[in-house]
Design an enzyme around this catalytic site. Structure first.
Site, PDB file in Angstrom:
ATOM      1  N   LYS A   1       0.576  17.504  12.312  1.00  0.00           N
ATOM      2  CA  LYS A   1       0.947  16.870  11.047  1.00  0.00           C
ATOM      3  C   LYS A   1       2.178  17.561  10.502  1.00  0.00           C
ATOM      4  O   LYS A   1       2.424  18.748  10.793  1.00  0.00           O
ATOM      5  CB  LYS A   1      -0.195  17.032  10.042  1.00  0.00           C
ATOM      6  CG  LYS A   1      -0.157  16.053   8.900  1.00  0.00           C
ATOM      7  CD  LYS A   1      -0.840  14.747   9.261  1.00  0.00           C
ATOM      8  CE  LYS A   1      -0.788  13.758   8.130  1.00  0.00           C
ATOM      9  NZ  LYS A   1      -1.523  12.517   8.470  1.00  0.00           N
TER      10      LYS A   1
ATOM     11  N   HIS B   1      -3.799  -2.928   2.547  1.00  0.00           N
ATOM     12  CA  HIS B   1      -3.425  -3.350   3.901  1.00  0.00           C
ATOM     13  C   HIS B   1      -4.648  -3.522   4.799  1.00  0.00           C
ATOM     14  O   HIS B   1      -4.809  -4.514   5.482  1.00  0.00           O
ATOM     15  CB  HIS B   1      -2.482  -2.315   4.530  1.00  0.00           C
ATOM     16  CG  HIS B   1      -1.114  -2.354   3.937  1.00  0.00           C
ATOM     17  ND1 HIS B   1      -0.716  -1.519   2.938  1.00  0.00           N
ATOM     18  CD2 HIS B   1      -0.062  -3.151   4.215  1.00  0.00           C
ATOM     19  CE1 HIS B   1       0.533  -1.803   2.612  1.00  0.00           C
ATOM     20  NE2 HIS B   1       0.962  -2.794   3.368  1.00  0.00           N
TER      21      HIS B   1
ATOM     22  N   TYR C   1      -7.842  -5.864   3.005  1.00  0.00           N
ATOM     23  CA  TYR C   1      -7.603  -7.311   2.997  1.00  0.00           C
ATOM     24  C   TYR C   1      -7.869  -7.917   4.374  1.00  0.00           C
ATOM     25  O   TYR C   1      -8.544  -8.936   4.521  1.00  0.00           O
ATOM     26  CB  TYR C   1      -6.160  -7.597   2.564  1.00  0.00           C
ATOM     27  CG  TYR C   1      -5.833  -9.049   2.525  1.00  0.00           C
ATOM     28  CD1 TYR C   1      -6.126  -9.814   1.407  1.00  0.00           C
ATOM     29  CD2 TYR C   1      -5.260  -9.674   3.632  1.00  0.00           C
ATOM     30  CE1 TYR C   1      -5.866 -11.170   1.385  1.00  0.00           C
ATOM     31  CE2 TYR C   1      -4.983 -11.022   3.621  1.00  0.00           C
ATOM     32  CZ  TYR C   1      -5.276 -11.760   2.494  1.00  0.00           C
ATOM     33  OH  TYR C   1      -5.016 -13.101   2.493  1.00  0.00           O
TER      34      TYR C   1
HETATM   35  P1  NAD Z   1      -3.313   0.597   0.750  1.00  0.00           P
HETATM   36  O1  NAD Z   1      -2.632   1.498  -0.200  1.00  0.00           O
HETATM   37  O2  NAD Z   1      -2.600  -0.571   1.304  1.00  0.00           O
HETATM   38  O3  NAD Z   1      -4.666   0.018   0.071  1.00  0.00           O
HETATM   39  C1  NAD Z   1      -5.506   0.776  -0.720  1.00  0.00           C
HETATM   40  C2  NAD Z   1      -5.998  -0.124  -1.830  1.00  0.00           C
HETATM   41  O4  NAD Z   1      -6.989   0.579  -2.584  1.00  0.00           O
HETATM   42  C3  NAD Z   1      -4.887  -0.524  -2.825  1.00  0.00           C
HETATM   43  O5  NAD Z   1      -4.887  -1.921  -2.974  1.00  0.00           O
HETATM   44  C4  NAD Z   1      -5.273   0.208  -4.111  1.00  0.00           C
HETATM   45  O6  NAD Z   1      -4.910  -0.508  -5.277  1.00  0.00           O
HETATM   46  C5  NAD Z   1      -6.791   0.297  -3.948  1.00  0.00           C
HETATM   47  N1  NAD Z   1      -7.424   1.319  -4.776  1.00  0.00           N
HETATM   48  C6  NAD Z   1      -6.952   2.548  -5.088  1.00  0.00           C
HETATM   49  N2  NAD Z   1      -7.837   3.183  -5.887  1.00  0.00           N
HETATM   50  C7  NAD Z   1      -8.885   2.338  -6.056  1.00  0.00           C
HETATM   51  C8  NAD Z   1     -10.116   2.411  -6.758  1.00  0.00           C
HETATM   52  N3  NAD Z   1     -10.438   3.480  -7.489  1.00  0.00           N
HETATM   53  N4  NAD Z   1     -10.962   1.361  -6.694  1.00  0.00           N
HETATM   54  C9  NAD Z   1     -10.648   0.261  -5.993  1.00  0.00           C
HETATM   55  N5  NAD Z   1      -9.487   0.122  -5.317  1.00  0.00           N
HETATM   56  C10 NAD Z   1      -8.626   1.151  -5.348  1.00  0.00           C
HETATM   57  O7  NAD Z   1      -3.870   1.542   1.908  1.00  0.00           O
HETATM   58  P2  NAD Z   1      -4.382   1.091   3.356  1.00  0.00           P
HETATM   59  O8  NAD Z   1      -3.293   1.278   4.351  1.00  0.00           O
HETATM   60  O9  NAD Z   1      -5.091  -0.229   3.261  1.00  0.00           O
HETATM   61  O10 NAD Z   1      -5.443   2.250   3.651  1.00  0.00           O
HETATM   62  C11 NAD Z   1      -6.716   2.250   3.005  1.00  0.00           C
HETATM   63  C12 NAD Z   1      -7.477   3.509   3.361  1.00  0.00           C
HETATM   64  O11 NAD Z   1      -7.656   3.584   4.781  1.00  0.00           O
HETATM   65  C13 NAD Z   1      -6.766   4.813   2.979  1.00  0.00           C
HETATM   66  O12 NAD Z   1      -7.747   5.784   2.661  1.00  0.00           O
HETATM   67  C14 NAD Z   1      -6.067   5.219   4.260  1.00  0.00           C
HETATM   68  O13 NAD Z   1      -5.835   6.628   4.310  1.00  0.00           O
HETATM   69  C15 NAD Z   1      -7.091   4.781   5.288  1.00  0.00           C
HETATM   70  N6  NAD Z   1      -6.516   4.540   6.615  1.00  0.00           N
HETATM   71  C16 NAD Z   1      -5.553   3.607   6.763  1.00  0.00           C
HETATM   72  C17 NAD Z   1      -5.019   3.365   8.023  1.00  0.00           C
HETATM   73  C18 NAD Z   1      -3.961   2.315   8.242  1.00  0.00           C
HETATM   74  O14 NAD Z   1      -3.709   1.958   9.395  1.00  0.00           O
HETATM   75  N7  NAD Z   1      -3.346   1.775   7.184  1.00  0.00           N
HETATM   76  C19 NAD Z   1      -5.485   4.095   9.140  1.00  0.00           C
HETATM   77  C20 NAD Z   1      -6.512   5.034   8.958  1.00  0.00           C
HETATM   78  C21 NAD Z   1      -7.012   5.241   7.672  1.00  0.00           C
END
Ligand code: NAD
Length: 349
Positions: free
Chosen positions: A80, A187, A190
């Protein structure tokens, strides 16, 4: 600042402090373990309050990547980068170039990808100065994605993982009629909602930003609930897809779901919360096991992308979870502990 004696230093192979006066770069690159392959992990940029805080974060996150990649059967180690600074004001082309050159100096021991505070475009820009980046290739497929975004692959892996968890805990083979509460319709959330809806699940959703919620409610017939009500719903599965540390002393007593399976990173506020979930008969799919679709997607980009091979690999999340669930039952241990033990068996010689 003591480094070797920090609890988070644990068994890191290499920690590199990088600075560049001209661009203002101050970054730390941590290689936790490279037994299985080069250490891959994101570049996080954040206005850390102190250097200690930045160091702790990079050590913790790089270690986590060793476990995640080993569990996903990738020939990758864990690493990292953290950059100390505000991504909105301090991230300049000169800083990204200096960071890329520092990464190039490691000669491939560490491979950089995007993370909070850096975008796919930033990593693409860095690729002009270092070969050692990942997650930037356009991929024409409905799981691997355009512009390197791994979220659809993460969502697919989470969907596969939910199927494993409901089979184990509820004896169900079908998602049809399953009641699922999703926290966070970003992301990953949805796209997970879309897949669950297409498979016949009934959905409840919460987010702190309304735009995506309305869209998901319209498209998937999901019921929107207030953010603080998402924990206590009478559903089969709670799928955290927002932020970390949401399985804690306040949320766990509210849960009626008997399965927790979602994509968010670092879901347990503390390790003891994994034991508390188990004590209450709630099956927890360890976060880094179920959310590995994204890193699997990035790995396949490196080895020559082939859609069917990617899907087969992500489908393997189901086997990993089944192994964890059955060992947890046999050994009467929380699933998170069992996952760590299996990952260590894979990356330690
Ligand atoms: P993102 O930022 O697109 O979506 C997160 C959503 O959570 C946002 O719409 C935000 O408004 C909402 N949110 C924040 N606080 C909240 C709360 N208290 N209550 C309800 N909703 C809330 O992020 P993402 O890429 O969809 O990732 C989501 C999670 O998955 C994160 O923890 C990320 O670390 C993890 N993750 C993502 C990936 C990836 O490929 N994007 C891979 C591994 C892990």
């Amino acid at each position: 600042m003591a480094v070797f004696s920090m609890p988070d230093f644990a068994d890191h192979e290499q920690v590199v402090f990088c600075s560049d006066d001209a661009s203002g770069l101050k970054a730390i690159i941590a290689v936790h373990n490279s037994n299985l392959g080069p250490a891959l992990g994101g570049c996080r940029m954040w206005p850390y309050a102190s250097e200690d805080e930045a160091l702790r974060d990079v050590l913790r996150l790089s270690r986590g990547m060793s476990y995640k990649s080993a569990m996903a059967n990738l020939k990758l180690g864990g690493g990292k980068t953290v950059v100390i600074g505000n991504p909105r004001t301090d991230k300049t082309p000169a800083l990204l170039e200096a960071l890329a050159r520092a990464i190039e100096n490691l000669k491939g021991r560490y491979i950089a990808a995007e993370d909070s505070g850096t975008s796919v475009d930033d990593i693409k820009f860095m690729s002009r100065f270092t070969r050692h980046v990942a997650g930037i290739t356009d991929k024409p497929t409905d799981i691997g994605t355009r512009s390197g975004d791994p979220s659809p692959a993460t969502a697919y892996g989470t969907f596969v993982g939910i199927k494993a968890a409901i089979k184990d805990r509820l004896g169900r083979d079908q998602v049809d009629g399953l009641k699922v509460a999703i926290q966070g319709i970003g992301h990953v959330g949805y796209d997970l909602a879309r897949q669950l809806h297409e498979a016949g699940a009934e959905l409840w959703i919460a987010d702190i930003h309304p735009e995506q919620l309305t869209r998901a409610a319209d498209e998937f017939g999901a019921t929107v609930v207030a953010a603080d009500r998402i924990f206590g719903l009478d559903v089969d599965v709670f799928a955290p897809c927002a932020m970390g540390a949401i399985l804690n002393d306040e949320s766990i007593p509210q849960l009626k779901a008997t399965v927790v399976a979602g994509a968010a990173n670092n879901q347990l506020a503390e390790t003891r919360h994994g034991a508390e979930l188990a004590r209450r008969g709630i099956l927890y799919a360890p976060d880094y096991v179920i959310n590995a679709g994204g890193i699997i997607d990035i790995y396949h980009e490196r080895i020559g992308f082939e859609r069917d091979a990617l899907i087969r690999h992500i489908d393997g999340i189901q086997d990993n979870l089944m192994e964890i669930f059955s060992r947890a039952r046999e050994e009467q241990r929380p699933t998170g502990e069992v996952a760590d033990a299996i990952a260590e068996e894979r990356f330690r010689p």
